[in-house]
Design an enzyme around this catalytic site. Structure first.
Site, PDB file in Angstrom:
ATOM      1  N   TYR A   1      25.636   4.517 -19.181  1.00 49.67           N
ATOM      2  CA  TYR A   1      25.042   5.828 -18.914  1.00 49.67           C
ATOM      3  C   TYR A   1      25.591   6.428 -17.626  1.00 49.67           C
ATOM      4  O   TYR A   1      25.973   7.612 -17.581  1.00 49.67           O
ATOM      5  CB  TYR A   1      23.523   5.691 -18.829  1.00 49.67           C
ATOM      6  CG  TYR A   1      22.802   6.963 -18.451  1.00 49.67           C
ATOM      7  CD1 TYR A   1      22.659   7.999 -19.359  1.00 49.67           C
ATOM      8  CD2 TYR A   1      22.245   7.109 -17.187  1.00 49.67           C
ATOM      9  CE1 TYR A   1      21.987   9.174 -19.009  1.00 49.67           C
ATOM     10  CE2 TYR A   1      21.571   8.263 -16.827  1.00 49.67           C
ATOM     11  CZ  TYR A   1      21.450   9.297 -17.736  1.00 49.67           C
ATOM     12  OH  TYR A   1      20.795  10.437 -17.384  1.00 49.67           O
TER      13      TYR A   1
ATOM     14  N   GLY B   1      17.300  21.609 -26.310  1.00 49.02           N
ATOM     15  CA  GLY B   1      16.264  22.485 -25.770  1.00 49.02           C
ATOM     16  C   GLY B   1      14.890  22.347 -26.400  1.00 49.02           C
ATOM     17  O   GLY B   1      14.011  23.160 -26.122  1.00 49.02           O
TER      18      GLY B   1
ATOM     19  N   GLY C   1      15.320  20.525 -21.162  1.00 46.03           N
ATOM     20  CA  GLY C   1      15.869  21.634 -21.934  1.00 46.03           C
ATOM     21  C   GLY C   1      14.813  22.641 -22.330  1.00 46.03           C
ATOM     22  O   GLY C   1      15.005  23.854 -22.190  1.00 46.03           O
TER      23      GLY C   1
END
Length: 253
Positions: A152, A14, A19
């Site tokens: 990924y 975050g 985030g």
């Protein structure tokens, strides 16, 4: 009245990007308190200054580290006693051609994007309120192929699968689990990933990614954050197990 009045929320990863924008949007929508995590203390300190609110707690934590997660939830339990919202956002992206992937590349990406998400959710459950909302951050890479993106993409497909399975696992507790899958978004993490190949390669990759977006631009973190708020709030009270694409149409057209 905000959409999240009185709620206690956790946003992993975050300190920057999606985030950070989500933590900011949660505050706008009235959360009682939001906890944010990140690996780098300096980035967390900068985020706290930018948010400039007393009802934010930043905790240095690596979501792939079990001891860090235990400490994180110990703090949340001590300070607030429970959670209502979890945005499992922490993740890492690397663009590595198949013939160049190393065991370390594989382990690092899966540890953060898959192992980290699983145990972030699992370890939250003892203090998670019934009827709460869990949102997992995946990617359009869960269903789309891109060059040098196989590891990924595999991690994000796993995250999307988690949402389906946990929707079933947690239905008796009325906990909704959904996945949000952004397209290319202009964040520090994105810029860092595309810069790894050099300036010329960065420009070519950004151009390639944007060309696949019908809206012909990168997304902004705030646009993803507002979609997360929808999934966190009662506006989505009959929504669970979905993958919500916020991608300018890239995964659909």
């Amino acid at each position: 009245m905000g959409k999240l009045d009185g709620k206690i929320a956790l946003v992993t990863g975050g300190s920057t990007g999606i985030g950070f924008a989500t933590a900011q949007q949660f505050l706008i929508e009235g959360v009682e308190h939001v906890f944010i995590t990140g690996r780098r203390q300096q980035a967390l300190d900068d985020a706290i200054k930018k948010l400039n609110r007393k009802n934010v707690t930043a905790i240095q934590s690596d979501t792939s580290n079990m001891n860090d997660l235990d400490k994180l939830y110990s703090v949340i339990k001590k300070e607030k006693g429970h959670l209502d919202i979890l945005f499992a956002n922490a993740g890492a992206a690397q663009f590595i051609p198949l013939d160049s992937v190393t065991e370390k590349d594989f382990d690092d990406t899966f540890n953060t994007n898959v192992k980290g998400v699983l145990f972030t959710v699992q370890k939250a459950l003892p203090i998670f309120n019934d009827g709460g909302s869990i949102i997992l951050n995946a990617s359009i890479s869960s269903i789309k192929a891109s060059p040098a993106c196989s590891v990924y993409s595999a991690t994000k497909a796993a995250v999307r699968s988690f949402a389906r399975c946990w929707t079933v696992d947690l239905k008796e507790r009325k906990i909704r689990v959904n996945t949000i899958s952004p397209g290319p978004v202009d964040t520090p993490g994105f810029r860092g990933a595309v810069k790894s190949g050099g300036e010329k390669e960065e420009k070519a990759l950004v151009t390639q990614l944007v060309s696949a977006v019908p809206m012909n631009r990168l997304g902004m973190p705030e646009e993803i954050a507002k979609a997360v708020v929808f999934l966190a709030s009662d506006d989505s009270s009959y929504v669970t197990g979905i993958e919500l694409f916020v991608d300018g149409g890239a995964a659909q057209i």
